[in-house]
Design a protein around this motif. Structure first.
Motif, PDB file in Angstrom:
ATOM      1  N   GLU A   1       0.605  -1.361  -0.053  1.00 10.08           N
ATOM      2  CA  GLU A   1       0.122  -0.147   0.002  1.00 10.08           C
ATOM      3  C   GLU A   1       0.702   1.211  -0.077  1.00 10.08           C
ATOM      4  O   GLU A   1       0.803   1.823  -0.595  1.00 10.08           O
ATOM      5  CB  GLU A   1      -0.823  -0.327   1.040  1.00 10.08           C
ATOM      6  N   ASP A   2       1.942   1.396   0.617  1.00 10.65           N
ATOM      7  CA  ASP A   2       2.904   1.947   0.365  1.00 10.65           C
ATOM      8  C   ASP A   2       3.734   2.670  -0.733  1.00 10.65           C
ATOM      9  O   ASP A   2       4.025   3.712  -0.672  1.00 10.65           O
ATOM     10  CB  ASP A   2       3.656   2.076   2.213  1.00 10.65           C
ATOM     11  N   GLY A   3       3.946   1.457  -1.433  1.00  9.11           N
ATOM     12  CA  GLY A   3       4.761   1.567  -2.717  1.00  9.11           C
ATOM     13  C   GLY A   3       5.945   1.008  -2.117  1.00  9.11           C
ATOM     14  O   GLY A   3       6.424   1.142  -1.009  1.00  9.11           O
ATOM     15  N   GLY A   4       6.868   0.953  -3.239  1.00 10.22           N
ATOM     16  CA  GLY A   4       8.359   0.665  -3.352  1.00 10.22           C
ATOM     17  C   GLY A   4       8.512  -0.853  -2.988  1.00 10.22           C
ATOM     18  O   GLY A   4       9.631  -0.722  -2.545  1.00 10.22           O
ATOM     19  N   CYS A   5       7.925  -1.224  -3.847  1.00 14.35           N
ATOM     20  CA  CYS A   5       7.587  -2.623  -4.077  1.00 14.35           C
ATOM     21  C   CYS A   5       7.819  -3.520  -5.042  1.00 14.35           C
ATOM     22  O   CYS A   5       7.078  -3.097  -6.489  1.00 14.35           O
ATOM     23  CB  CYS A   5       6.607  -3.770  -3.174  1.00 14.35           C
ATOM     24  N   VAL A   6       8.937  -4.447  -5.650  1.00 18.56           N
ATOM     25  CA  VAL A   6       8.938  -4.766  -6.388  1.00 18.56           C
ATOM     26  C   VAL A   6       8.760  -6.380  -6.279  1.00 18.56           C
ATOM     27  O   VAL A   6       9.330  -7.417  -4.974  1.00 18.56           O
ATOM     28  CB  VAL A   6      10.914  -5.427  -6.694  1.00 18.56           C
ATOM     29  N   VAL A   7       7.377  -6.999  -7.112  1.00 12.08           N
ATOM     30  CA  VAL A   7       6.858  -7.929  -6.518  1.00 12.08           C
ATOM     31  C   VAL A   7       6.840  -8.949  -7.493  1.00 12.08           C
ATOM     32  O   VAL A   7       7.625  -8.260  -8.829  1.00 12.08           O
ATOM     33  CB  VAL A   7       4.964  -7.790  -6.500  1.00 12.08           C
ATOM     34  N   ASP A   8       7.109 -10.715  -7.390  1.00 11.39           N
ATOM     35  CA  ASP A   8       7.948 -10.934  -8.041  1.00 11.39           C
ATOM     36  C   ASP A   8       7.129 -12.499  -8.441  1.00 11.39           C
ATOM     37  O   ASP A   8       7.183 -13.170  -7.061  1.00 11.39           O
ATOM     38  CB  ASP A   8       9.049 -11.425  -7.833  1.00 11.39           C
ATOM     39  N   PHE A   9       5.698 -13.091  -9.627  1.00 11.23           N
ATOM     40  CA  PHE A   9       5.305 -14.292  -9.199  1.00 11.23           C
ATOM     41  C   PHE A   9       5.502 -14.289 -10.688  1.00 11.23           C
ATOM     42  O   PHE A   9       4.943 -13.491 -11.478  1.00 11.23           O
ATOM     43  CB  PHE A   9       4.013 -13.723  -8.260  1.00 11.23           C
ATOM     44  N   HIS A  10       4.780 -16.351 -10.753  1.00  9.50           N
ATOM     45  CA  HIS A  10       4.878 -16.302 -12.056  1.00  9.50           C
ATOM     46  C   HIS A  10       3.177 -16.195 -13.001  1.00  9.50           C
ATOM     47  O   HIS A  10       3.595 -16.620 -14.123  1.00  9.50           O
ATOM     48  CB  HIS A  10       5.114 -17.949 -11.894  1.00  9.50           C
ATOM     49  N   SER A  11       2.580 -15.463 -11.893  1.00  9.71           N
ATOM     50  CA  SER A  11       1.118 -15.094 -11.976  1.00  9.71           C
ATOM     51  C   SER A  11       1.017 -13.850 -11.872  1.00  9.71           C
ATOM     52  O   SER A  11       1.294 -13.362 -11.321  1.00  9.71           O
ATOM     53  CB  SER A  11      -0.439 -16.127 -11.839  1.00  9.71           C
ATOM     54  N   CYS A  12      -0.345 -13.308 -13.219  1.00  9.38           N
ATOM     55  CA  CYS A  12      -0.257 -12.006 -11.916  1.00  9.38           C
ATOM     56  C   CYS A  12      -1.577 -11.309 -12.296  1.00  9.38           C
ATOM     57  O   CYS A  12      -2.632 -10.884 -12.126  1.00  9.38           O
ATOM     58  CB  CYS A  12       0.402 -11.567 -13.021  1.00  9.38           C
ATOM     59  N   GLU A  13      -2.791 -12.463 -12.898  1.00  6.51           N
ATOM     60  CA  GLU A  13      -4.191 -12.027 -13.327  1.00  6.51           C
ATOM     61  C   GLU A  13      -5.024 -11.688 -11.174  1.00  6.51           C
ATOM     62  O   GLU A  13      -5.886 -11.026 -11.299  1.00  6.51           O
ATOM     63  CB  GLU A  13      -5.405 -13.073 -13.541  1.00  6.51           C
ATOM     64  N   MET A  14      -4.705 -12.422 -10.697  1.00  2.00           N
ATOM     65  CA  MET A  14      -5.243 -11.815  -9.097  1.00  2.00           C
ATOM     66  C   MET A  14      -5.278 -10.646  -8.671  1.00  2.00           C
ATOM     67  O   MET A  14      -5.918 -10.678  -7.625  1.00  2.00           O
ATOM     68  CB  MET A  14      -4.560 -13.078  -8.351  1.00  2.00           C
ATOM     69  N   PHE A  15      -4.024 -10.356  -8.739  1.00  3.80           N
ATOM     70  CA  PHE A  15      -3.389  -9.058  -8.282  1.00  3.80           C
ATOM     71  C   PHE A  15      -4.429  -7.616  -8.794  1.00  3.80           C
ATOM     72  O   PHE A  15      -4.547  -7.734 -10.054  1.00  3.80           O
ATOM     73  CB  PHE A  15      -1.660  -8.921  -8.468  1.00  3.80           C
TER      74      PHE A  15
END
Length: 179
Positions: free
Chosen positions: A78-92
């Motif tokens: 929520e505050d930003g500053g993240c690098v999110v790493d995952f093989h799927s993306c549609e649920m985000f």
């Protein structure tokens, strides 16, 4: 809860996605380190917070509990500053990300990487087919605004280093446009 937008964050959130074996974790860690951002490996969160319903033994993977995962991750991003790493993306949720980077790899490179990981023949074949059919890239294009989704090659160390440099430039521009 207020929705996440670039205007409420001082730093962007970046999603690094792609077929398993395309270099997501390496690239994400390198970007996070280069920009002093938080690296969130979703696979680790799924395991540590038990965000799954069951386990698929045939494919040696978890069956996700999407709702639990989203609830767990919301305060992290929520505050930003993240690098999110995952093989799927549609649920985000789309509102979470300012940039979605889809890593792509040639089939020869991907085959070797998955073999090195000791993937079963069936799991390796499923992931090879997903890459050939551009499953993750299509999922990203369907789930996020066209202007934030970028496909990049991730076959070599040089490709990965170039991707980190591109993201550094992108973040610098984002900061200028979101003071």
């Amino acid at each position: 809860m207020a929705s996440l937008t670039a205007k409420t964050r001082s730093l962007p959130n970046i999603l690094i996605t792609g077929t398993p074996g395309t270099g997501k974790t390496t690239t994400s860690a390198d970007i996070a380190e280069a920009l002093n951002l938080k690296h969130l490996n979703v696979g680790d969160i799924v395991k540590s917070e038990k965000c799954y319903e069951s386990r698929d033994e045939e494919f040696d993977s978890y069956i996700l509990d999407d709702d639990k995962l989203i609830d767990e991750m919301e305060p992290m991003v929520e505050d930003g500053g993240c690098v999110v790493d995952f093989h799927s993306c549609e649920m985000f949720p789309e509102r979470w990300f300012d940039l979605v980077l889809v890593l792509r790899a040639n089939t020869e490179v991907l085959f070797d990487r998955l073999t090195e990981r000791n993937y079963s023949e069936k799991k390796r074949e499923e992931n090879m087919t997903a890459e050939i059919m551009q499953v993750v890239a299509e999922e990203a294009r369907e789930s996020y605004a066209e202007e934030i989704v970028h496909e990049v090659q991730s076959n070599t160390v040089e490709d990965m280093e170039g991707n980190v440099e591109r993201v550094k430039q992108w973040v610098a521009a984002w900061k200028q446009n979101n003071p």
